[in-house]
Design an enzyme around this catalytic site. Structure first.
Site, short mmCIF file in Angstrom:
data_model
loop_
_atom_site.label_atom_id
_atom_site.label_comp_id
_atom_site.label_asym_id
_atom_site.label_seq_id
_atom_site.Cartn_x
_atom_site.Cartn_y
_atom_site.Cartn_z
N CYS A 112 0.82 -1.22 0.00
CA CYS A 112 0.00 0.00 0.00
C CYS A 112 0.85 1.27 0.00
CB CYS A 112 -0.94 0.01 1.19
SG CYS A 112 -1.91 -1.49 1.31
N HIS A 252 -3.42 7.02 2.65
CA HIS A 252 -3.91 5.73 2.17
C HIS A 252 -5.29 5.48 2.77
CE1 HIS A 252 -4.28 1.61 1.21
NE2 HIS A 252 -3.90 1.14 2.37
N ASN A 282 -10.31 0.02 0.19
CA ASN A 282 -8.85 0.09 0.22
C ASN A 282 -8.31 -0.51 -1.09
OD1 ASN A 282 -6.14 -0.50 0.59
ND2 ASN A 282 -6.37 -1.19 2.70
O1 UT7 Z 1 -3.83 -1.51 3.45
C1 UT7 Z 1 -3.52 -2.45 4.42
C2 UT7 Z 1 -3.75 -1.86 5.68
N1 UT7 Z 1 -4.80 -2.59 6.38
C3 UT7 Z 1 -5.42 -1.95 7.33
O2 UT7 Z 1 -5.20 -0.81 7.56
C4 UT7 Z 1 -6.40 -2.72 8.19
C5 UT7 Z 1 -6.30 -2.23 9.60
N2 UT7 Z 1 -7.25 -2.88 10.46
C6 UT7 Z 1 -8.58 -2.58 10.44
O3 UT7 Z 1 -9.01 -1.76 9.66
C7 UT7 Z 1 -9.48 -3.26 11.42
O4 UT7 Z 1 -8.68 -4.02 12.32
C8 UT7 Z 1 -10.55 -4.17 10.77
C9 UT7 Z 1 -11.58 -3.32 10.05
C10 UT7 Z 1 -9.91 -5.15 9.80
C11 UT7 Z 1 -11.29 -4.98 11.84
O5 UT7 Z 1 -11.88 -4.09 12.77
P1 UT7 Z 1 -11.70 -4.35 14.32
O6 UT7 Z 1 -12.42 -3.28 15.02
O7 UT7 Z 1 -10.22 -4.50 14.60
O8 UT7 Z 1 -12.47 -5.70 14.52
P2 UT7 Z 1 -11.95 -7.09 15.13
O9 UT7 Z 1 -11.01 -7.76 14.21
O10 UT7 Z 1 -11.51 -6.86 16.54
O11 UT7 Z 1 -13.28 -7.92 15.18
C12 UT7 Z 1 -14.36 -7.58 16.05
C13 UT7 Z 1 -15.49 -8.55 15.82
C14 UT7 Z 1 -15.05 -10.02 15.84
O12 UT7 Z 1 -16.08 -10.77 16.44
P3 UT7 Z 1 -15.98 -11.22 17.98
O13 UT7 Z 1 -14.74 -12.04 18.08
O14 UT7 Z 1 -15.90 -9.94 18.76
O15 UT7 Z 1 -17.24 -11.97 18.18
C15 UT7 Z 1 -14.97 -10.39 14.39
O16 UT7 Z 1 -15.16 -11.76 14.16
O17 UT7 Z 1 -16.06 -8.34 14.54
C16 UT7 Z 1 -16.10 -9.58 13.82
N3 UT7 Z 1 -15.95 -9.29 12.40
C17 UT7 Z 1 -16.99 -9.00 11.60
N4 UT7 Z 1 -18.30 -8.91 11.86
C18 UT7 Z 1 -19.11 -8.58 10.83
C19 UT7 Z 1 -14.80 -9.23 11.66
N5 UT7 Z 1 -15.09 -8.90 10.40
C20 UT7 Z 1 -16.44 -8.75 10.34
C21 UT7 Z 1 -17.32 -8.41 9.31
N6 UT7 Z 1 -18.64 -8.33 9.60
N7 UT7 Z 1 -16.91 -8.16 8.05
#
Ligand code: UT7
Length: 325
Positions: A112, A252, A282
């Site tokens: 990225c 980004h 993204n």
């Molecule tokens: O260009 C590359 C750079 N990449 C990035 O910048 C990504 C950086 N990271 C992020 O943007 C975030 O970490 C994410 C958007 C990927 C995830 O958000 P988060 O607030 O960190 O969520 P999490 O991974 O802590 O997940 C929270 C909950 C989980 O469920 P439980 O374990 O709390 O029951 C996940 O399983 O959300 C669940 N979850 C979803 N639920 C509905 C994860 N993805 C989804 C989804 N829809 N798509």
């Protein structure tokens, strides 16, 4: 000193719009979750286009805007992870379709951050007098490296391409400074496996049948919210500029919460941050040049404005650039 300047920009996007609701039809997710956690509402997905086609469109727009003919280009640098094929490289394929017969062509891989790394490379060639007109691209068809059953990654990404033509500045305006960095020790938090080595002299290895992006989202998030503001602060300090001097930040487009956190840490008003992730998601190496092009064509970024471009991602890598438009 010779200074490099962005002479024109362009973008190429697939026609097919895929909304969060479209994803919720086959994934356990929802429009609300995706919007609230990422700021993304829809993305473009290459349902028929090749990456070369998207890049060609972006390149032609950038060349039109800058008034530079294909034959004048002496270099093409394409930043990508997802070239249509490894050989010939994307930049040489672009040379062929554009008729840029005098250009030296190479691809660059920095995920990225790729566009910022490529723009810095163009800047160095121009400043050292080794090139006069360089076409720089960031383009990705990320949809082909996504696991479409993994809701934690596939909802984030989109396909697209952005381009800039860089030339010699006639005045004090142009690319003023850049700050690039890498941290290979943390590389595993955002990775994509390659094909295993197969040859008659080596025992067969069992490799993955399909290669998909693996991401530890929270680790990448923590890296981004600390490293991006640090890089921008360093860039501004070294250039003798302050946050107040900057007219627009083009970061980004990974996650709205990352941009809001960067704004807060930099004590910069959120209104100064260009945002279009709600429409494109993204797009990795393409996100900064697509946003830059939209910013310029919409009149949000004007001639003379001081802007900061900043990318971050796999490697891990990051890069920020200060540009007087
Ligand atoms: O260009 C590359 C750079 N990449 C990035 O910048 C990504 C950086 N990271 C992020 O943007 C975030 O970490 C994410 C958007 C990927 C995830 O958000 P988060 O607030 O960190 O969520 P999490 O991974 O802590 O997940 C929270 C909950 C989980 O469920 P439980 O374990 O709390 O029951 C996940 O399983 O959300 C669940 N979850 C979803 N639920 C509905 C994860 N993805 C989804 C989804 N829809 N798509």
């Amino acid at each position: 000193m010779i200074r490099a300047k962005i002479l024109g920009t362009g973008r190429g996007l697939p026609e097919r719009v895929v909304t969060n609701d479209d994803l919720a039809e086959f994934l356990d997710t929802s429009d609300t979750w995706i919007r609230e956690r990422t700021g993304i509402c829809q993305r473009r997905i290459a349902a028929k286009e090749t990456l070369l086609e998207l890049c060609e469109e972006a390149a032609r727009q950038a060349m039109d805007q800058s008034g530079v003919e294909a034959g004048e280009l002496d270099m093409i640098i394409a930043a990508t992870l997802t070239a249509d094929h490894p050989l010939p490289n994307l930049s040489s394929s672009l040379q062929r379709v554009l008729g840029a017969d005098n250009a030296v062509c190479f691809d660059l891989s920095a995920a990225c951050s790729g566009f910022i790394f490529a723009l810095t490379t163009a800047q160095m060639y121009i400043q050292s007098g080794h090139a006069k007109k360089v076409l720089v691209l960031g383009g990705e068809i990320l949809s082909k490296i996504m696991d479409w059953t993994d809701r934690s990654t596939c909802i984030l990404f989109g396909d697209g391409a952005g381009a800039a033509v860089v030339g010699v500045s006639e005045n004090e305006q142009g690319i003023l400074a850049a700050d690039l960095g890498s941290n290979g020790k943390k590389g595993s938090v955002l990775s994509l496996p390659g094909r295993p080595v197969e040859n008659p002299f080596r025992p067969a290895e069992k490799g993955p049948e399909k290669c998909y992006v693996h991401m530890e989202g929270q680790e990448v998030f923590k890296f981004a919210v600390s490293q991006v503001p640090a890089s921008i602060r360093k860039l501004l300090e070294e250039s003798g500029k302050s946050i107040a001097d900057v007219d627009c930040f083009v970061l980004h487009q990974a996650n709205l919460r990352i941009i809001r956190s960067a704004a807060k840490r930099l004590k910069a008003p959120e209104e100064k941050f260009f945002i279009n992730m709600e429409r494109y998601g993204n797009t990795s190496a393409a996100s900064v040049p697509i946003a830059l092009d939209e910013g310029i064509r919409s009149g949000r970024i004007k001639k003379g404005d001081l802007i900061v471009l900043s990318g971050f991602g796999g490697g891990l890598t990051w890069g920020s650039m200060l540009v007087q438009m």
